[in-house]
Design an enzyme around this catalytic site. Structure first.
Site, PDB file in Angstrom:
ATOM      1  CG  HIS A  79      50.261  15.598 -31.827  1.00  0.00           C
ATOM      2  ND1 HIS A  79      50.074  16.053 -33.269  1.00  0.00           N
ATOM      3  CD2 HIS A  79      51.074  16.814 -31.424  1.00  0.00           C
ATOM      4  CE1 HIS A  79      50.995  16.914 -33.543  1.00  0.00           C
ATOM      5  NE2 HIS A  79      51.360  17.528 -32.374  1.00  0.00           N
ATOM      6  NE  ARG A  92      55.016  18.773 -27.964  1.00  0.00           N
ATOM      7  CZ  ARG A  92      54.534  17.522 -27.745  1.00  0.00           C
ATOM      8  NH1 ARG A  92      55.523  16.729 -27.548  1.00  0.00           N
ATOM      9  NH2 ARG A  92      53.506  17.400 -28.209  1.00  0.00           N
ATOM     10  CG  HIS A  95      55.747  24.829 -33.777  1.00  0.00           C
ATOM     11  ND1 HIS A  95      55.530  23.639 -32.737  1.00  0.00           N
ATOM     12  CD2 HIS A  95      54.635  24.721 -34.465  1.00  0.00           C
ATOM     13  CE1 HIS A  95      54.535  23.084 -33.106  1.00  0.00           C
ATOM     14  NE2 HIS A  95      53.968  23.720 -34.096  1.00  0.00           N
ATOM     15  CE1 TYR A 121      52.199  20.413 -37.909  1.00  0.00           C
ATOM     16  CE2 TYR A 121      51.107  19.056 -36.746  1.00  0.00           C
ATOM     17  CZ  TYR A 121      52.021  20.114 -36.803  1.00  0.00           C
ATOM     18  OH  TYR A 121      52.594  20.466 -35.584  1.00  0.00           O
ATOM     19  NE  ARG A 165      55.520  19.430 -32.208  1.00  0.00           N
ATOM     20  CZ  ARG A 165      55.510  18.189 -31.956  1.00  0.00           C
ATOM     21  NH1 ARG A 165      56.663  17.560 -31.930  1.00  0.00           N
ATOM     22  NH2 ARG A 165      54.395  17.788 -31.514  1.00  0.00           N
ATOM     23  CE  LYS A 191      52.873  20.018 -25.255  1.00  0.00           C
ATOM     24  NZ  LYS A 191      51.905  20.623 -25.831  1.00  0.00           N
TER      25      LYS A 191
END
Length: 181
Positions: free
Chosen positions: A153, A33, A127, A162, A130, A57
């Site tokens: 994730h 990210r 993005h 994806y 990514r 995150k």
């Protein structure tokens, strides 16, 4: 591929150009990210094993590999670019802006939009790099759980988005190449 068109567009004869090349290479190579990339410090790079310690995150850290093109861009930036921009406010930030401070998220968004605007795919945000990294890993046979870890994730469901793209690409290839499609 996008990078065939990007290299001529990135001016790499100045520190900002070297940094910009590194940003694009690392975004694609690591699937990071933007906030993860601009948050990197010099000590987060394991040059020998080509790994980055990325903080994602929820302050979760993961080790992410990067390939030879990104390693070459990183080497150029460290050897010939970063030192020209570094000053007392640089601390240990890996990526620096023209004032020697940590590169910002908005600067990366503007950079990617500018560089991708000159490609056949047109302007897009970070993005998309990514997304491309994840899709190319899956298309190449990578395990879904490995891609989940790679992207940071917490939910496998997020990564499964994806796989839809890969299945659609497979269908398109089938329709275009199979004699009985």
């Amino acid at each position: 591929m996008i990078f065939e068109h990007l290299r001529p567009l990135a001016v790499i004869d100045n520190p900002q150009g070297l940094r910009d090349l590194l940003v694009i290479e690392m975004l694609y190579a690591t699937g990071a990210r933007v906030s993860e990339l601009v948050g990197l410090n010099l000590e987060d790079v394991d040059y020998d094993r080509r790994l980055l310690r990325v903080t994602g995150k929820g302050s979760k850290q993961r080790m992410v590999p990067y390939g030879l093109p990104a390693a070459e861009a990183l080497d150029l930036w460290i050897r010939a670019g970063r030192g020209q921009l570094a000053n007392e406010s640089s601390a240990t930030a890996l990526l620096l802006n023209s004032r020697g401070r940590r590169l910002g998220v908005r600067q990366v968004y503007a950079l990617v939009a500018k560089l991708l605007g000159g490609t056949p795919t047109g302007s897009a945000g970070p993005h998309s790099l990514r997304h491309s990294a994840a899709t190319h890993l899956l298309d190449g046979g990578a395990d879904l759980r490995a891609v989940q870890e790679f992207l940071g994730h917490s939910s496998l469901g997020t990564t499964q988005i994806y796989t839809h793209v890969s299945v659609e690409r497979l269908k398109d290839s089938y329709k275009n190449a199979h004699p009985r499609a």
